[in-house]
Motif scaffolding. Structure first.
Motif, PDB file in Angstrom:
ATOM      1  N   VAL A  49      -7.765   0.790 -21.259  1.00  0.00           N
ATOM      2  CA  VAL A  49      -7.269   1.846 -21.593  1.00  0.00           C
ATOM      3  C   VAL A  49      -8.727   2.743 -20.771  1.00  0.00           C
ATOM      4  O   VAL A  49     -10.074   2.097 -21.015  1.00  0.00           O
ATOM      5  CB  VAL A  49      -8.040   1.566 -23.206  1.00  0.00           C
ATOM      6  N   ASP A  50      -8.895   3.725 -20.411  1.00  0.00           N
ATOM      7  CA  ASP A  50      -9.452   4.324 -20.021  1.00  0.00           C
ATOM      8  C   ASP A  50     -10.009   5.423 -20.429  1.00  0.00           C
ATOM      9  O   ASP A  50      -9.773   6.129 -20.852  1.00  0.00           O
ATOM     10  CB  ASP A  50      -8.901   4.945 -18.573  1.00  0.00           C
ATOM     11  N   VAL A  51     -11.653   5.269 -21.132  1.00  0.00           N
ATOM     12  CA  VAL A  51     -11.782   5.770 -22.664  1.00  0.00           C
ATOM     13  C   VAL A  51     -11.763   7.223 -21.612  1.00  0.00           C
ATOM     14  O   VAL A  51     -11.511   8.244 -22.925  1.00  0.00           O
ATOM     15  CB  VAL A  51     -13.126   5.407 -22.516  1.00  0.00           C
ATOM     16  N   GLY A  52     -13.019   7.739 -21.076  1.00  0.00           N
ATOM     17  CA  GLY A  52     -12.780   8.492 -20.817  1.00  0.00           C
ATOM     18  C   GLY A  52     -11.788   9.823 -19.598  1.00  0.00           C
ATOM     19  O   GLY A  52     -11.456  11.200 -21.199  1.00  0.00           O
ATOM     20  N   ALA A  53     -10.573   8.835 -19.714  1.00  0.00           N
ATOM     21  CA  ALA A  53      -9.514   9.875 -19.533  1.00  0.00           C
ATOM     22  C   ALA A  53      -8.421   9.746 -19.899  1.00  0.00           C
ATOM     23  O   ALA A  53      -7.723  11.382 -20.568  1.00  0.00           O
ATOM     24  CB  ALA A  53      -8.239   9.284 -18.158  1.00  0.00           C
ATOM     25  N   LEU A  54      -9.117   9.338 -21.701  1.00  0.00           N
ATOM     26  CA  LEU A  54      -8.166   9.407 -22.567  1.00  0.00           C
ATOM     27  C   LEU A  54      -8.757  10.512 -23.382  1.00  0.00           C
ATOM     28  O   LEU A  54      -8.069  11.190 -23.760  1.00  0.00           O
ATOM     29  CB  LEU A  54      -7.893   8.401 -23.398  1.00  0.00           C
ATOM     30  N   ALA A  55     -10.083  10.553 -23.356  1.00  0.00           N
ATOM     31  CA  ALA A  55     -10.802  11.210 -24.455  1.00  0.00           C
ATOM     32  C   ALA A  55     -10.721  12.649 -23.659  1.00  0.00           C
ATOM     33  O   ALA A  55     -10.113  13.548 -24.869  1.00  0.00           O
ATOM     34  CB  ALA A  55     -12.692  11.612 -24.290  1.00  0.00           C
ATOM     35  N   ARG A  56      -9.864  13.183 -22.828  1.00  0.00           N
ATOM     36  CA  ARG A  56      -9.937  14.319 -21.803  1.00  0.00           C
ATOM     37  C   ARG A  56      -8.237  14.966 -22.415  1.00  0.00           C
ATOM     38  O   ARG A  56      -8.367  15.311 -22.724  1.00  0.00           O
ATOM     39  CB  ARG A  56     -10.236  14.096 -20.452  1.00  0.00           C
ATOM     40  N   ALA A  57      -7.788  13.801 -22.321  1.00  0.00           N
ATOM     41  CA  ALA A  57      -6.189  14.223 -22.541  1.00  0.00           C
ATOM     42  C   ALA A  57      -6.309  14.902 -24.043  1.00  0.00           C
ATOM     43  O   ALA A  57      -5.543  15.552 -24.251  1.00  0.00           O
ATOM     44  CB  ALA A  57      -5.583  13.085 -22.525  1.00  0.00           C
ATOM     45  N   LEU A  58      -7.037  13.832 -24.843  1.00  0.00           N
ATOM     46  CA  LEU A  58      -7.150  14.041 -26.316  1.00  0.00           C
ATOM     47  C   LEU A  58      -7.494  15.070 -26.580  1.00  0.00           C
ATOM     48  O   LEU A  58      -7.247  16.213 -27.148  1.00  0.00           O
ATOM     49  CB  LEU A  58      -8.230  13.251 -27.065  1.00  0.00           C
ATOM     50  N   GLU A  59      -8.478  15.910 -25.626  1.00  0.00           N
ATOM     51  CA  GLU A  59      -9.279  17.008 -25.578  1.00  0.00           C
ATOM     52  C   GLU A  59      -7.801  18.828 -25.770  1.00  0.00           C
ATOM     53  O   GLU A  59      -7.615  19.650 -26.575  1.00  0.00           O
ATOM     54  CB  GLU A  59     -10.224  17.620 -25.170  1.00  0.00           C
ATOM     55  N   ARG A  60      -7.852  18.458 -24.343  1.00  0.00           N
ATOM     56  CA  ARG A  60      -6.178  19.290 -24.056  1.00  0.00           C
ATOM     57  C   ARG A  60      -5.585  18.618 -24.823  1.00  0.00           C
ATOM     58  O   ARG A  60      -4.548  19.697 -25.332  1.00  0.00           O
ATOM     59  CB  ARG A  60      -6.019  18.507 -23.079  1.00  0.00           C
ATOM     60  N   ARG A  61      -5.277  18.232 -25.351  1.00  0.00           N
ATOM     61  CA  ARG A  61      -3.616  17.568 -26.205  1.00  0.00           C
ATOM     62  C   ARG A  61      -4.020  16.268 -27.804  1.00  0.00           C
ATOM     63  O   ARG A  61      -3.852  15.175 -27.303  1.00  0.00           O
ATOM     64  CB  ARG A  61      -2.065  17.411 -25.676  1.00  0.00           C
ATOM     65  N   PRO A  62      -4.183  16.966 -28.877  1.00  0.00           N
ATOM     66  CA  PRO A  62      -4.550  15.619 -29.759  1.00  0.00           C
ATOM     67  C   PRO A  62      -3.051  15.380 -29.878  1.00  0.00           C
ATOM     68  O   PRO A  62      -2.496  15.933 -30.371  1.00  0.00           O
ATOM     69  CB  PRO A  62      -4.969  16.476 -31.104  1.00  0.00           C
ATOM     70  N   VAL A  63      -3.373  14.633 -29.866  1.00  0.00           N
ATOM     71  CA  VAL A  63      -1.923  12.826 -30.210  1.00  0.00           C
ATOM     72  C   VAL A  63      -2.415  11.416 -30.749  1.00  0.00           C
ATOM     73  O   VAL A  63      -4.081  11.397 -30.846  1.00  0.00           O
ATOM     74  CB  VAL A  63      -1.301  12.659 -28.958  1.00  0.00           C
ATOM     75  N   PRO A  64      -2.027  10.973 -31.431  1.00  0.00           N
ATOM     76  CA  PRO A  64      -1.940   9.454 -32.377  1.00  0.00           C
ATOM     77  C   PRO A  64      -2.242   8.596 -31.155  1.00  0.00           C
ATOM     78  O   PRO A  64      -2.040   8.879 -29.916  1.00  0.00           O
ATOM     79  CB  PRO A  64      -1.441   9.570 -33.120  1.00  0.00           C
TER      80      PRO A  64
END
Length: 209
Positions: A49-64
């Motif tokens: 889990v790349d926390v930074g990349a995941l956080a940026r993706a969730l900012e663009r599109r919140p998903v579970p």
């Protein structure tokens, strides 16, 4: 269902227009997260889990984000998206049935604490075990992604894991620390010893499952 193998331990599954991404770690292309409807993480290590990349993706599109409870400790603000998964649980994500297996990461060394790890079986077809060699005993797995190389792994144990799962076919997973020399050796060994149709996919390769 279509499965795209990204680098190391990352898979992208597409089914009826839905997209699930498993273990988008630091060795994988962040583009694997584009358009994801849900993310599933086996455990907290950064190669999963790349926390930074995941956080940026969730900012663009919140998903579970589905994963073990211990994942909350590394996700930071992204922990708000965490849906806790426990071994033995069955659930549906974006229309895809999922079963959770295992519970613990493989032992790296007795001096290193063992963390939580969840393996995921998708639609009773595709199994991603994360960093563990847990064998589902209640289903016949069709497509296994097997972790072929890790600080915790031993070739004979991984071979026995593949044989015990007895899938129709097995693909290499968790291979981001290998170079061409290692690929050459392990490709030959796993092909010869796995007793199934074993292959290694180049990152970006898509298969039907």
């Amino acid at each position: 269902m279509q499965v795209t193998k990204y680098a190391h331990s990352c898979l992208r599954l597409e089914h009826d227009g839905a997209v699930l991404v498993v273990d988008p770690g630091v060795f994988s292309d962040p583009a694997a997260l584009d358009g994801a409807d849900a993310v599933l993480v086996t455990h907290e290590h950064p190669d999963h889990v790349d926390v930074g990349a995941l956080a940026r993706a969730l900012e663009r599109r919140p998903v579970p984000v589905h994963g073990p409870a211990s994942l909350a400790g590394v996700l930071g603000d992204a922990a708000e998206a965490l849906v806790t998964v426990e071994p033995g649980q069955s659930f549906t994500v974006a229309g895809v049935p999922v079963r959770a297996y295992g519970g613990q990461h493989a032992v790296i060394h007795p001096d290193i604490p063992v963390i939580q790890n969840i393996g995921y079986l998708f639609a009773d077809v595709v199994y991603h075990p994360g960093d563990a060699l847990f064998v589902p005993d209640d289903v016949q797995v069709d497509t296994l992604f097997a972790p072929i190389h890790a600080p915790w792994s031993k070739f004979s144990e991984v071979v026995d894991f593949i044989r015990a799962v007895a899938p129709r076919r097995a693909y290499a997973l968790h291979d981001g620390l290998l170079n061409d020399n290692g690929f050459g050796v392990l490709d030959r060994q796993y092909t010869a010893m796995s007793k199934t149709d074993y292959r290694r996919l180049e990152p970006g390769t898509r298969i039907d499952a």
